[in-house]
Motif scaffolding. Structure first.
Motif, PDB file in Angstrom:
ATOM      1  N   ALA A  73      38.464  42.488 -13.444  1.00 15.82           N
ATOM      2  CA  ALA A  73      39.608  41.612 -13.192  1.00 15.82           C
ATOM      3  C   ALA A  73      40.920  42.353 -13.427  1.00 15.82           C
ATOM      4  O   ALA A  73      41.051  43.130 -14.377  1.00 15.82           O
ATOM      5  N   THR A  74      41.885  42.103 -12.543  1.00 14.83           N
ATOM      6  CA  THR A  74      43.185  42.749 -12.691  1.00 14.83           C
ATOM      7  C   THR A  74      44.098  41.974 -13.639  1.00 14.83           C
ATOM      8  O   THR A  74      44.983  42.561 -14.247  1.00 14.83           O
ATOM      9  N   ASN A  75      43.904  40.676 -13.726  1.00 13.31           N
ATOM     10  CA  ASN A  75      44.695  39.869 -14.665  1.00 13.31           C
ATOM     11  C   ASN A  75      44.046  39.929 -16.038  1.00 13.31           C
ATOM     12  O   ASN A  75      42.848  39.733 -16.180  1.00 13.31           O
ATOM     13  N   ARG A  76      44.842  40.213 -17.050  1.00 13.24           N
ATOM     14  CA  ARG A  76      44.340  40.276 -18.416  1.00 13.24           C
ATOM     15  C   ARG A  76      45.037  39.234 -19.259  1.00 13.24           C
ATOM     16  O   ARG A  76      46.250  39.124 -19.174  1.00 13.24           O
ATOM     17  N   ALA A  89      41.091  38.084 -18.628  1.00 14.80           N
ATOM     18  CA  ALA A  89      40.368  37.438 -17.541  1.00 14.80           C
ATOM     19  C   ALA A  89      39.722  36.142 -18.010  1.00 14.80           C
ATOM     20  O   ALA A  89      39.393  35.277 -17.209  1.00 14.80           O
ATOM     21  N   THR A 125      39.629  33.335 -21.614  1.00 13.06           N
ATOM     22  CA  THR A 125      40.000  32.948 -22.970  1.00 13.06           C
ATOM     23  C   THR A 125      38.818  32.226 -23.589  1.00 13.06           C
ATOM     24  O   THR A 125      38.303  31.265 -23.014  1.00 13.06           O
ATOM     25  N   SER A 132      38.907  42.388 -21.905  1.00 11.04           N
ATOM     26  CA  SER A 132      39.202  41.398 -20.874  1.00 11.04           C
ATOM     27  C   SER A 132      39.157  39.967 -21.408  1.00 11.04           C
ATOM     28  O   SER A 132      39.398  39.023 -20.668  1.00 11.04           O
ATOM     29  N   ARG A 160      40.470  37.138 -24.260  1.00  6.54           N
ATOM     30  CA  ARG A 160      41.367  36.697 -25.340  1.00  6.54           C
ATOM     31  C   ARG A 160      40.546  35.776 -26.227  1.00  6.54           C
ATOM     32  O   ARG A 160      39.940  34.816 -25.740  1.00  6.54           O
TER      33      ARG A 160
END
Length: 154
Positions: free
Chosen positions: A13-16, A18, A20, A37, A39
């Motif tokens: 995934a590019t969004n971090r 990815a 929670t 990746s 949270r």
């Protein structure tokens, strides 16, 4: 937790982050915090030594301010009457988590099906899906399906 955190789409995934993960379990938090990746949100509270679960007023206060998309819930008992666990303070936090979740997935081995433990967590109707093993008693599985639970046997 390990299988969830190891999913390839999370690592790619590019969004971090990815994903929670919200947990009241110290052992799950320890596993997840190592994943870049993911949270990890820990609810806080008083630790139960037998289960590593955090419970109490602090845990409840934090949980009441959160919404969960999917809750993976471990239980000590699951029958058509509902889910249960051995500790009443843990059951209270679990019930609160169920009430704050859009989807509830119970993960329980076949030895826990058809049983009741000391403290009730929620009715079977609050559970969307059960994931269990192939030794699950077919009558109990049928009862859970009649109660509206989707049963996945792995």
């Amino acid at each position: 937790a390990r299988h969830l955190a190891a999913r390839p789409e999370l690592a790619q995934a590019t969004n971090r982050p990815a994903l929670t993960v919200v947990t009241n379990a110290l052992n799950i938090a320890t596993e997840m915090v190592l994943r870049p990746s993911v949270r990890t949100v820990i609810l806080g509270g008083v630790a139960l030594p037998q289960s590593y679960e955090l419970t109490g007023p602090l845990t409840s206060m934090v949980m009441r301010s959160l919404w969960l998309d999917v809750l993976f819930l471990g239980v000590d008992g699951f029958s058509a009457d509902g889910t249960s666990c051995h500790d009443e303070s843990e059951a209270g936090i679990d019930a609160l988590m169920v009430s704050r979740a859009r989807q509830v997935i119970v993960v329980a081995g076949s030895e826990k099906l058809g049983r009741h433990s000391f403290a009730k967590i929620c009715d079977a109707s609050a559970v969307h899906t059960l994931v269990t093993d192939d030794a699950a008693d077919e009558r109990i599985v049928a009862d859970l399906r009649t109660a509206g639970v989707t049963v996945l046997v792995a």
